[in-house]
Motif scaffolding. Structure first.
Motif, PDB file in Angstrom:
ATOM      1  N   ARG A  78       0.822  -1.191   0.000  1.00  9.44           N
ATOM      2  CA  ARG A  78       0.000   0.000   0.000  1.00  9.44           C
ATOM      3  C   ARG A  78       0.866   1.255   0.000  1.00  9.44           C
ATOM      4  NH1 ARG A  78      -4.763  -0.554  -1.584  1.00  9.44           N
ATOM      5  NH2 ARG A  78      -5.319   1.331  -0.447  1.00  9.44           N
ATOM      6  N   LYS A  82       2.765  -0.347   4.110  1.00 11.62           N
ATOM      7  CA  LYS A  82       2.376  -1.635   4.665  1.00 11.62           C
ATOM      8  C   LYS A  82       1.975  -2.597   3.552  1.00 11.62           C
ATOM      9  CE  LYS A  82       0.671   0.276   9.044  1.00 11.62           C
ATOM     10  NZ  LYS A  82      -0.511   0.391   9.951  1.00 11.62           N
ATOM     11  N   TRP A  83       2.005  -3.889   3.894  1.00  7.34           N
ATOM     12  CA  TRP A  83       1.588  -4.925   2.947  1.00  7.34           C
ATOM     13  C   TRP A  83       0.193  -5.395   3.308  1.00  7.34           C
ATOM     14  CZ3 TRP A  83       4.133  -6.491  -1.384  1.00  7.34           C
ATOM     15  CH2 TRP A  83       5.453  -6.010  -1.539  1.00  7.34           C
ATOM     16  N   GLN A  84      -0.713  -5.347   2.340  1.00  7.14           N
ATOM     17  CA  GLN A  84      -2.090  -5.766   2.560  1.00  7.14           C
ATOM     18  C   GLN A  84      -2.309  -7.139   1.936  1.00  7.14           C
ATOM     19  OE1 GLN A  84      -5.126  -3.270   0.907  1.00  7.14           O
ATOM     20  NE2 GLN A  84      -6.620  -4.924   0.976  1.00  7.14           N
ATOM     21  N   THR A 122      -4.941 -10.149   1.105  1.00  4.70           N
ATOM     22  CA  THR A 122      -6.380 -10.280   0.868  1.00  4.70           C
ATOM     23  C   THR A 122      -6.683 -11.673   0.335  1.00  4.70           C
ATOM     24  OG1 THR A 122      -6.541  -7.922   0.321  1.00  4.70           O
ATOM     25  CG2 THR A 122      -8.379  -9.324  -0.340  1.00  4.70           C
ATOM     26  N   SER A 160      -9.232  -9.120   4.608  1.00  7.75           N
ATOM     27  CA  SER A 160      -7.937  -8.456   4.430  1.00  7.75           C
ATOM     28  C   SER A 160      -7.293  -8.174   5.769  1.00  7.75           C
ATOM     29  CB  SER A 160      -8.096  -7.137   3.655  1.00  7.75           C
ATOM     30  OG  SER A 160      -8.659  -7.356   2.390  1.00  7.75           O
ATOM     31  N   LYS A 161      -5.972  -8.077   5.733  1.00  4.85           N
ATOM     32  CA  LYS A 161      -5.228  -7.705   6.929  1.00  4.85           C
ATOM     33  C   LYS A 161      -3.901  -7.086   6.487  1.00  4.85           C
ATOM     34  CE  LYS A 161      -3.930  -9.394  11.518  1.00  4.85           C
ATOM     35  NZ  LYS A 161      -3.902 -10.565  12.432  1.00  4.85           N
ATOM     36  N   SER A 162      -3.436  -6.081   7.230  1.00  5.32           N
ATOM     37  CA  SER A 162      -2.207  -5.375   6.856  1.00  5.32           C
ATOM     38  C   SER A 162      -1.044  -5.770   7.752  1.00  5.32           C
ATOM     39  CB  SER A 162      -2.425  -3.859   6.930  1.00  5.32           C
ATOM     40  OG  SER A 162      -3.376  -3.461   5.970  1.00  5.32           O
ATOM     41  N   ALA A 178       2.658 -10.980   5.579  1.00  6.00           N
ATOM     42  CA  ALA A 178       1.435 -10.887   4.792  1.00  6.00           C
ATOM     43  C   ALA A 178       1.228 -12.151   3.965  1.00  6.00           C
ATOM     44  CB  ALA A 178       1.486  -9.662   3.882  1.00  6.00           C
ATOM     45  N   ALA A 189      -9.575  -0.927   2.754  1.00  2.06           N
ATOM     46  CA  ALA A 189      -8.465  -1.803   2.379  1.00  2.06           C
ATOM     47  C   ALA A 189      -7.602  -2.215   3.567  1.00  2.06           C
ATOM     48  CB  ALA A 189      -7.598  -1.107   1.328  1.00  2.06           C
ATOM     49  N   ASP A 190      -7.372  -1.278   4.496  1.00  4.62           N
ATOM     50  CA  ASP A 190      -6.410  -1.527   5.568  1.00  4.62           C
ATOM     51  C   ASP A 190      -7.026  -1.690   6.957  1.00  4.62           C
ATOM     52  OD1 ASP A 190      -4.580  -1.267   3.582  1.00  4.62           O
ATOM     53  OD2 ASP A 190      -3.684   0.596   4.301  1.00  4.62           O
ATOM     54  N   TRP A 191      -8.223  -1.138   7.173  1.00  2.87           N
ATOM     55  CA  TRP A 191      -8.757  -1.100   8.536  1.00  2.87           C
ATOM     56  C   TRP A 191     -10.019  -1.920   8.712  1.00  2.87           C
ATOM     57  CZ3 TRP A 191      -8.405   4.939   8.233  1.00  2.87           C
ATOM     58  CH2 TRP A 191      -7.052   5.300   8.145  1.00  2.87           C
TER      59      TRP A 191
END
Length: 335
Positions: free
Chosen positions: A7, A11-13, A15, A24-26, A33, A142-144
């Motif tokens: 991202r 950070k790496w997302q 999915t 998804s998780k960052s 990841a 996407a991230d939260w």
């Protein structure tokens, strides 16, 4: 299907998607990841995938999203000061909208926000605000772990047309009035900032980001590694600019260690003390570029100084030479 994407925040997302659902998780590291994505994909095959909506992630309000966006995303941008100030203003002035849960927001909410602010703000300001509102909601999804049932509600909102074209020039006595009123300024750096703006034609952000390690007073140049249009450039310095820089203290990495917002406020106070109407800091850049053209420099030479991406963007300055052209045509008139 499992993916791991880096991202803009660094950070790496990770999915995992299946049958229209996703989770998804960052992570800070790509390896983490990828590992999580493999494990989540295995759980997916076993029928254990849950969507972000059904996961145990509390739904955020728009205020919570914007506060986190300001602290985590805006803080890493080059325009951090200005955008942070704008977000704080949005949170103060739009408490009803900001207090809504993000899943309940609709495009009509932001259409009303746009129309209300168009009465008191410039179109460019409204467009910028809609831009970071849309991006903040994208990041929240996407991230939260947030969920927007109808998609991002800001995306379909029509942006107002921007017309930032200004032809404001310094009038007789205005420059001296500014310098005469500057003795009341709180910062001793305001005068050198203004003089350098007129001498170099640099943008406010470029002046404030200028670092001593990039200044070469012997060669009369300053290197700008980051500019508004994304292209680095080397700006030639006039004798006046060299003099101002040589007299500045070198007790900071930056030549002019000021924030963009403090300069904006200080210039407004200075303009009022000088009794000048409708003059912005950016108008000084317009004045500088106009003088470069009037001095006889070619548009290509002016482009090298000003950093305009396209020569066509400088064509609006050529009308400033109309009287000179008429005089030259009269001198060669043989009809």
């Amino acid at each position: 299907m499992a993916t791991a994407v880096k991202r803009p925040s660094g950070k790496w997302q990770a999915t995992v998607r299946k049958d229209g659902r996703s989770q998804s998780k960052s992570f800070l590291k790509r390896s983490d990841a990828t590992k999580w994505a493999r494990e989540a994909e295995l759980r997916t095959d076993q029928g254990q995938l849950v969507s972000a909506r059904n996961a145990e992630i509390p739904e955020m309000t728009l205020s919570e999203v914007m506060n986190r966006y300001r602290d985590d995303v805006t803080s890493a941008k080059r325009c951090a000061d200005n955008e942070s100030y704008a977000i704080d203003g949005f949170l103060r002035e739009s408490s009803n909208l900001a207090g809504r849960k993000v899943g309940k927001l609709k495009a009509s909410d932001f259409v009303a926000y746009r129309d209300r602010h168009m009465k008191s703000m410039k179109a460019a300001t409204v467009v910028r605000e809609l831009g970071w509102l849309q991006h903040a909601l994208d990041v929240a999804c996407a991230d939260w772990g947030q969920h927007l049932p109808q998609g991002n509600p800001v995306k379909p909102v029509r942006r107002p047309k921007i017309d930032n074209r200004r032809e404001r020039r310094l009038q007789d006595g205005e420059w001296h009035a500014l310098l005469g009123a500057i003795h009341q300024a709180r910062s001793p750096l305001l005068k050198p900032l203004l003089v350098l703006a007129l001498a170099t034609g640099m943008r406010r952000g470029e002046l404030l980001s200028m670092q001593w390690k990039h200044v070469d007073l012997e060669r009369c140049t300053v290197f700008l590694p980051q500019t508004k249009n994304g292209r680095a450039r080397t700006v030639p310095l006039s004798p006046r600019a060299v003099q101002v820089l040589s007299e500045l203290p070198r007790n900071d990495v930056r030549c002019l260690p000021l924030s963009g917002n403090s300069v904006r406020l200080a210039f407004e106070r200075l303009r009022r003390r000088a009794g000048i109407v409708d003059l912005t800091f950016h108008d000084i850049r317009h004045e500088a570029v106009s003088r470069f053209v009037e001095s006889g420099l070619s548009l290509a030479q002016v482009q090298m100084i000003s950093g305009h991406r396209d020569l066509r963007m400088l064509m609006r300055y050529t009308h400033l030479q109309t009287e000179d052209i008429v005089a030259k045509l009269a001198a060669v008139d043989i009809a």
